[in-house]
Scaffold this motif. Structure first.
Motif, PDB file in Angstrom:
ATOM      1  N   GLY A 141      21.493 101.393  45.806  1.00 33.92           N
ATOM      2  CA  GLY A 141      22.009 102.903  45.076  1.00 33.92           C
ATOM      3  C   GLY A 141      21.531 104.213  45.285  1.00 33.92           C
ATOM      4  O   GLY A 141      20.411 104.191  44.428  1.00 33.92           O
ATOM      5  N   GLU A 142      20.867 104.444  46.809  1.00 34.01           N
ATOM      6  CA  GLU A 142      19.625 105.026  46.859  1.00 34.01           C
ATOM      7  C   GLU A 142      20.202 106.580  46.534  1.00 34.01           C
ATOM      8  O   GLU A 142      19.245 106.922  45.986  1.00 34.01           O
ATOM      9  CB  GLU A 142      19.632 105.160  48.096  1.00 34.01           C
ATOM     10  CG  GLU A 142      18.258 105.429  48.846  1.00 34.01           C
ATOM     11  CD  GLU A 142      17.953 105.839  49.971  1.00 34.01           C
ATOM     12  OE1 GLU A 142      16.862 104.603  50.582  1.00 34.01           O
ATOM     13  OE2 GLU A 142      18.467 105.739  51.490  1.00 34.01           O
ATOM     14  N   CYS A 143      21.157 106.463  46.142  1.00 36.37           N
ATOM     15  CA  CYS A 143      21.449 108.211  45.278  1.00 36.37           C
ATOM     16  C   CYS A 143      22.074 107.842  44.293  1.00 36.37           C
ATOM     17  O   CYS A 143      22.640 109.686  43.953  1.00 36.37           O
ATOM     18  CB  CYS A 143      23.199 109.220  46.497  1.00 36.37           C
ATOM     19  SG  CYS A 143      24.886 108.237  46.012  1.00 36.37           S
ATOM     20  N   GLY A 144      21.528 107.312  43.487  1.00 35.54           N
ATOM     21  CA  GLY A 144      21.847 107.713  42.420  1.00 35.54           C
ATOM     22  C   GLY A 144      23.136 107.908  41.133  1.00 35.54           C
ATOM     23  O   GLY A 144      23.001 108.468  40.091  1.00 35.54           O
ATOM     24  N   ALA A 165      25.971 109.411  42.860  1.00 36.07           N
ATOM     25  CA  ALA A 165      26.511 110.878  43.139  1.00 36.07           C
ATOM     26  C   ALA A 165      27.332 110.315  44.344  1.00 36.07           C
ATOM     27  O   ALA A 165      28.214 111.368  44.694  1.00 36.07           O
ATOM     28  CB  ALA A 165      25.606 111.789  44.139  1.00 36.07           C
ATOM     29  N   MET A 166      27.331 109.241  44.698  1.00 33.57           N
ATOM     30  CA  MET A 166      28.718 108.856  45.810  1.00 33.57           C
ATOM     31  C   MET A 166      28.513 109.249  47.216  1.00 33.57           C
ATOM     32  O   MET A 166      29.148 110.141  47.782  1.00 33.57           O
ATOM     33  CB  MET A 166      30.118 109.292  45.544  1.00 33.57           C
ATOM     34  CG  MET A 166      31.485 107.923  45.668  1.00 33.57           C
ATOM     35  SD  MET A 166      32.989 108.317  44.314  1.00 33.57           S
ATOM     36  CE  MET A 166      33.510 109.982  44.848  1.00 33.57           C
ATOM     37  N   MET A 167      27.098 108.970  47.672  1.00 34.14           N
ATOM     38  CA  MET A 167      26.610 110.225  48.877  1.00 34.14           C
ATOM     39  C   MET A 167      26.204 109.121  49.972  1.00 34.14           C
ATOM     40  O   MET A 167      25.741 109.885  51.066  1.00 34.14           O
ATOM     41  CB  MET A 167      25.432 111.051  48.168  1.00 34.14           C
ATOM     42  CG  MET A 167      26.711 112.280  47.662  1.00 34.14           C
ATOM     43  SD  MET A 167      27.579 113.069  49.403  1.00 34.14           S
ATOM     44  CE  MET A 167      28.215 114.836  48.197  1.00 34.14           C
ATOM     45  N   CYS A 168      25.569 108.047  49.249  1.00 29.12           N
ATOM     46  CA  CYS A 168      25.380 106.829  50.518  1.00 29.12           C
ATOM     47  C   CYS A 168      25.114 105.462  50.486  1.00 29.12           C
ATOM     48  O   CYS A 168      25.177 105.281  51.903  1.00 29.12           O
ATOM     49  CB  CYS A 168      23.719 106.329  49.423  1.00 29.12           C
ATOM     50  SG  CYS A 168      23.694 105.253  48.364  1.00 29.12           S
ATOM     51  N   ALA A 169      26.742 105.492  49.494  1.00 27.88           N
ATOM     52  CA  ALA A 169      27.240 103.776  49.883  1.00 27.88           C
ATOM     53  C   ALA A 169      26.078 102.282  50.438  1.00 27.88           C
ATOM     54  O   ALA A 169      26.572 102.015  50.686  1.00 27.88           O
ATOM     55  CB  ALA A 169      28.380 104.011  51.454  1.00 27.88           C
ATOM     56  N   THR A 170      25.673 102.369  49.967  1.00 25.14           N
ATOM     57  CA  THR A 170      24.143 101.133  49.826  1.00 25.14           C
ATOM     58  C   THR A 170      24.185 100.782  48.630  1.00 25.14           C
ATOM     59  O   THR A 170      23.575 100.828  47.738  1.00 25.14           O
ATOM     60  CB  THR A 170      22.685 101.958  50.022  1.00 25.14           C
ATOM     61  OG1 THR A 170      22.608 102.972  48.917  1.00 25.14           O
ATOM     62  CG2 THR A 170      22.906 102.468  51.133  1.00 25.14           C
ATOM     63  N   MET A 188      33.793 107.571  51.158  1.00 25.02           N
ATOM     64  CA  MET A 188      32.868 107.004  51.085  1.00 25.02           C
ATOM     65  C   MET A 188      32.536 105.407  51.518  1.00 25.02           C
ATOM     66  O   MET A 188      31.484 105.505  52.012  1.00 25.02           O
ATOM     67  CB  MET A 188      32.007 107.013  50.217  1.00 25.02           C
ATOM     68  CG  MET A 188      30.084 106.997  49.815  1.00 25.02           C
ATOM     69  SD  MET A 188      29.884 109.134  51.177  1.00 25.02           S
ATOM     70  CE  MET A 188      28.045 108.376  52.246  1.00 25.02           C
ATOM     71  N   CYS A 228      31.957 105.024  55.212  1.00 28.95           N
ATOM     72  CA  CYS A 228      30.118 104.821  55.345  1.00 28.95           C
ATOM     73  C   CYS A 228      29.074 103.319  54.927  1.00 28.95           C
ATOM     74  O   CYS A 228      28.049 103.566  55.175  1.00 28.95           O
ATOM     75  CB  CYS A 228      29.265 106.091  55.012  1.00 28.95           C
ATOM     76  SG  CYS A 228      30.482 107.273  55.476  1.00 28.95           S
ATOM     77  N   ALA A 229      30.215 102.619  54.251  1.00 29.81           N
ATOM     78  CA  ALA A 229      28.864 101.256  53.845  1.00 29.81           C
ATOM     79  C   ALA A 229      29.231 100.598  55.177  1.00 29.81           C
ATOM     80  O   ALA A 229      28.805 100.774  56.560  1.00 29.81           O
ATOM     81  CB  ALA A 229      29.969 100.340  53.059  1.00 29.81           C
ATOM     82  N   ALA A 250      22.231  99.312  54.133  1.00 29.02           N
ATOM     83  CA  ALA A 250      21.255 100.253  54.536  1.00 29.02           C
ATOM     84  C   ALA A 250      21.853  99.899  55.699  1.00 29.02           C
ATOM     85  O   ALA A 250      21.997  98.752  56.594  1.00 29.02           O
ATOM     86  CB  ALA A 250      20.207 100.489  54.090  1.00 29.02           C
TER      87      ALA A 250
END
Lengths: 391, 107
Positions: free
Chosen positions: B38-41, B43-48, B71, B74-75, B107
């Protein structure tokens, strides 16, 4: 509530040389503090930096006083919010996915790394920062972006010039004259490459953008590529140099990393310890309180992730490099809508490919004089040399 | 409160209490559940924060949100029909007992 205290003692040159003792003091004494030399309010605690970055409605990226606009000659996605930002970002994001890297590029990156390692003389002391960290990052980025025809030197020069321009808070016209020239050179290259990629599409970022069914404006295609040049060389270069330093000055950790093949963990600790991008600005869109201090609408906040990453509330012995931490959740890639678009690439290229390749090639590599390594940077930070004896 | 069970890639199950209104990513972070970054908190920008919703629960968790498909591309791990970004699953009372499966890598 009172306004945040003012710290007149902190000068940019001190932050450039070594910001960490300053941040440690700020975290303890004034975690929200106005610093006149930077003309911003610095936030140094992890809780505050994350809160600000995660709330893009209250804390906008559209900093009107950012030197980034003249440096890039564009209003880039870095300084946009909401749907416009998402659209420009998603236009190239698919070039940066783990799957594309794994299926299309991983072997290319391994070959590039091997080719550059082949050039190094065994038994001699060489500056890995100059010979490997920068050039390999540049060459890989040429492939990711689709900028064939650019030289490593051009890419590294443009990247540095854009970064110097974006950090030109003193508004020195000479620095903007340099970025003007770099912009002209990059525009010519981007146009040439776009023409080729329209005829022969591939999975590069530029190809995705120019061949999209509903492409973003050309000005933003150029801006996106320049942001990727500015953000795609110095960061992996500095991350790599920092990790090399961390491992060579902690041989017992290096041995354990080798034994467990824990290169990913070494990568995470490297970027936590010295975040390549140290701080980012946001503008308060309303009157608000942070940490018991009043922040006025329009105030510019500098979220210092470099400091958040050493916050004593989150990390034990935070000032030192420890690969095998229990949990290593850090903010080196930021948070919120502007979370680093290159995070997956960085983890795979630096963590999974470059680091193991380097240490496998030179298993008895040493750093004869750690004191000789110089560190620099306030906005962006890393070693600026890495004199290593290769064996 | 509702219960959410996270099933790690190795089969380890962790069940935690969550407040309706929170999301599945934040609930994992608040409870130190491994396997969600959940690295981007959110914001639906990291796919983690990728997860696979258990087959029995896909109806309750609903459709993917706008932009979530893009997104998910990008996983790091395989994307299946049940794939969601856990930050986009907002917990409601009728999700008590929700089970999500976690991918091997984020990641």
């Amino acid at each position: 509530m009172p306004l945040a205290p003012v710290d007149e003692s902190v000068m940019i040159k001190d932050l450039v040389l070594d910001p960490y003792p300053i941040y440690r003091r700020m975290r303890a004494e004034t975690p929200v503090v106005r610093v006149p030399s930077v003309n911003r309010t610095l936030l140094t605690k992890a809780e505050f930096t994350k809160m600000v970055k995660d709330d893009a409605e209250l804390f906008s990226s559209n900093d009107p006083e950012s030197p980034m606009h003249p440096a890039f000659r564009a209003h880039t996605l870095m300084r946009k919010d909401g749907d416009e930002h998402r659209r420009e970002r998603m236009a190239m994001q698919k070039a940066f996915t783990p799957k594309i890297i794994k299926t299309n590029w991983a072997q290319v990156y391994r070959d590039i790394t091997a080719e550059y390692l082949d050039r190094l003389p065994r038994g001699e002391t060489v500056d890995l920062y100059q010979e490997i960290c920068g050039p390999v990052s540049a060459r890989i980025l040429i492939h990711i972006l689709g900028l064939h025809g650019a030289s490593d030197e051009d890419m590294m020069r443009w990247s540095q010039q854009l970064i110097d321009g974006a950090g030109n808070f003193g508004w020195d016209p000479d620095l903007f004259a340099i970025t003007d020239r770099a912009n002209q050179e990059m525009n010519v290259l981007i146009a040439d490459c776009a023409e080729r990629l329209r005829a022969e599409p591939d999975d590069s970022a530029l190809s995705l953008m120019v061949n999209a069914a509903d492409p973003i404006p050309w000005s933003q295609v150029e801006a996106n590529i320049k942001i990727a040049i500015g953000g795609g060389i110095n960061e992996p270069r500095d991350a790599m140099a920092t990790i090399i330093y961390g491992l060579l000055t902690n041989p017992e950790q290096l041995e354990e990393v080798r034994r467990q093949e824990a290169w990913g963990a070494a990568f995470e600790e490297g970027v936590r310890w010295v975040a390549p991008i140290q701080c980012s600005s946001r503008v308060a869109m309303d009157d608000i309180q942070i940490g018991g201090c009043d922040i006025a609408k329009g105030d510019i906040l500098m979220t210092v992730q470099a400091s958040a990453n050493r916050d004593e509330d989150l990390y034990e012995d935070s000032e030192n490099f420890h690969v095998f931490r229990d949990k290593n959740v850090h903010q080196a890639f930021g948070s919120g809508p502007h979370h680093c678009a290159g995070a997956h690439i960085a983890r795979r290229t630096v963590g999974e490919i470059m680091m193991p390749a380097l240490f496998e090639r030179f298993p008895n590599m040493t750093l004869p004089d750690p004191e000789a390594v110089k560190w620099r940077g306030f906005g962006f930070r890393g070693p600026i040399n890495m004199p290593v004896t290769l064996n | 409160m509702v219960k959410v069970t996270y099933v790690a890639a190795d089969g380890t199950r962790t069940t935690v209490d969550a407040a309706p209104g929170s999301n599945v990513m934040q609930t994992a972070l608040d409870n130190d559940v491994d396997g969600i970054v959940g690295e981007c908190g959110g914001a639906m920008m990291c796919a983690t924060c990728h997860c696979y919703v258990d087959d029995d629960w896909t109806e309750k968790t609903g459709e993917r949100h706008d932009g979530e498909d893009d997104m998910l591309d990008c996983a790091a791990d395989e994307v299946k029909e049940t794939s969601r970004l856990s930050c986009q699953i907002k917990l409601t009372e009728d999700m008590d007992g929700l089970i999500v499966h976690l991918p091997e890598e984020q990641a």
